[in-house]
Design an enzyme around this catalytic site. Structure first.
Site, PDB file in Angstrom:
ATOM      1  N   PRO A 290      -2.174   8.623   1.731  1.00 16.88           N
ATOM      2  CG  PRO A 290      -1.983   7.850   3.663  1.00 16.88           C
ATOM      3  CD  PRO A 290      -2.872   8.828   1.907  1.00 16.88           C
ATOM      4  CG  ASP A 291       3.894   4.748   0.920  1.00 19.44           C
ATOM      5  OD1 ASP A 291       5.371   4.863   0.512  1.00 19.44           O
ATOM      6  OD2 ASP A 291       3.936   4.914   1.294  1.00 19.44           O
ATOM      7  CG  PHE A 292       0.179  -0.109   2.095  1.00 22.58           C
ATOM      8  CD1 PHE A 292      -0.001   0.620   0.508  1.00 22.58           C
ATOM      9  CD2 PHE A 292      -1.704   0.483   2.744  1.00 22.58           C
ATOM     10  CE1 PHE A 292      -1.313   0.641   0.004  1.00 22.58           C
ATOM     11  CE2 PHE A 292      -2.428  -0.146   2.260  1.00 22.58           C
ATOM     12  CZ  PHE A 292      -3.086   0.550   0.642  1.00 22.58           C
ATOM     13  NE  ARG A 293       4.453  -3.623   3.414  1.00 27.30           N
ATOM     14  CZ  ARG A 293       3.385  -3.657   2.726  1.00 27.30           C
ATOM     15  NH1 ARG A 293       2.252  -2.890   1.355  1.00 27.30           N
ATOM     16  NH2 ARG A 293       2.509  -5.111   2.905  1.00 27.30           N
TER      17      ARG A 293
ATOM     18  CG  ASN B  59      -1.897   2.423  -6.441  1.00 25.72           C
ATOM     19  OD1 ASN B  59      -1.724   1.907  -5.696  1.00 25.72           O
ATOM     20  ND2 ASN B  59      -1.569   2.901  -7.378  1.00 25.72           N
TER      21      ASN B  59
ATOM     22  CG  ASP C 273      -5.073   4.942  -6.381  1.00 28.37           C
ATOM     23  OD1 ASP C 273      -4.692   5.456  -5.568  1.00 28.37           O
ATOM     24  OD2 ASP C 273      -5.274   5.049  -6.786  1.00 28.37           O
TER      25      ASP C 273
ATOM     26  CG  HIS D 253      -3.946  -5.187  -4.238  1.00 23.99           C
ATOM     27  ND1 HIS D 253      -2.593  -5.518  -3.707  1.00 23.99           N
ATOM     28  CD2 HIS D 253      -3.400  -7.051  -5.219  1.00 23.99           C
ATOM     29  CE1 HIS D 253      -1.570  -5.980  -4.185  1.00 23.99           C
ATOM     30  NE2 HIS D 253      -2.017  -7.231  -4.501  1.00 23.99           N
TER      31      HIS D 253
END
Ligand code: APR
Length: 280
Positions: free
Chosen positions: A45-48, A119, A121, A138
């Protein structure tokens, strides 16, 4: 368009015009900026995003506010929500998408200058993009350390804790500080290689922005560093940042994978891309 004044100018703000620009050999130093939107079709899933985003689904961890899961102050108080999430997000369980493979295809064609990813991941890496072409702005799960004394922590013990959703503590029992993967939490400094490589945005002859809301600085400022005369392409469900404000900005406001396939098709790269992706 007067080629003498705007050598990088596109004939139109379309995928086809951009494909012509690339085929004419005008894009040899492409910088790609990626966010969580390129991994949603991989199952992360993304964040927003309103319904499906991580921040809309963290109620079960009863956080004061969703972002707290990536805040150091909250982590010190209660590290368990992060470790609950870490097990779900931990790399190795997901396959790169065709969008990740497109970035590798740019590299294989010698056109990729650098990809800056938000990301954690590691899917760009898993798609075959060499580590020296990737800036993990990040951080990532690759390393972990004590947040107090900074002593590094053994990977195998970290994996065990992630699997059991338990919280690792510093190898030095006299310190006993909390251990955290080297993911950049809100308020933490980004890795120095982010700032050391930011000048590449100004050297790029094409910037491609994929799957990000551009809502977190300093990453969100990167598209602004691109030379005014250089085209910028956004492939995203929604228009973000100041993409679209310049004469050679191209917007493909749809699913990343669909937009990437459209661009690959305009370039005549569809078969190469599909077989590259089939091999991941
Ligand atoms: N195709 C195209 N766009 C998509 C897709 C998709 N399949 N799925 C999501 N998007 C878009 C969303 O519309 C949104 O604009 O991708 C963007 C994702 O935005 P965010 O969820 O905010 O993710 P991101 O921009 O990577 O977040 C940045 O915020 O929480 C911090 O550190 C975290 O790195 C993260 C940073």
């Amino acid at each position: 368009v007067d080629p003498s004044t705007r050598p990088f100018a596109l004939s139109a703000r379309t995928t086809e015009a951009l494909a012509k620009y690339i085929e004419a050999g005008k894009a040899k130093k492409i910088v790609v900026l990626t966010g969580a939107g390129i991994s949603t079709s991989a199952g992360i899933p993304d964040f927003r995003s309103p319904e499906t985003g991580l921040y809309a689904n963290l109620e079960r961890l009863n956080l004061p506010h969703p972002e707290a899961v990536f805040e150091l102050s909250f982590f010190r108080e209660n590290p368990l929500p992060f470790y609950t999430l870490a097990q779900e997000l931990y790399p190795g369980k997901y396959r790169p998408t065709i969008t990740h493979s497109f970035i590798n295809l740019l590299h294989q064609k010698g056109l990729l200058l650098k990809v800056f990813s938000q990301n954690i991941d590691c899917l760009e890496r898993e798609a075959g993009v060499p580590g020296d072409k990737i800036i993990e702005a990040h951080g990532s799960f690759a390393d972990q350390a004590c947040i107090d004394c900074k002593k590094s922590y053994p990977k195998d013990q970290m994996l065990a804790h992630i699997e059991n959703k338990t919280v690792p503590r510093c190898v030095d029992s006299s310190c006993n500080g909390l251990v955290k993967p080297k993911i950049v939490f809100f308020g933490e400094q980004l890795p120095s290689e982010f700032f050391d490589n930011r000048h590449l945005l100004d050297e790029a002859d094409l910037c491609i922005v994929l799957g990000t809301s551009l809502s977190v600085h300093p990453f969100a400022s990167l598209p602004g560093f691109v030379n005014e005369s250089v085209p910028r392409l956004l492939i995203n469900m929604e228009q973000v940042g100041n993409l679209g404000s310049r004469p050679d900005d191209v917007l493909i406001l749809k699913d990343c994978d669909a937009g990437i396939k459209e661009l690959a098709s305009a370039l005549g790269w569809s078969d190469e891309l599909e077989s590259l992706w089939a091999g991941t």
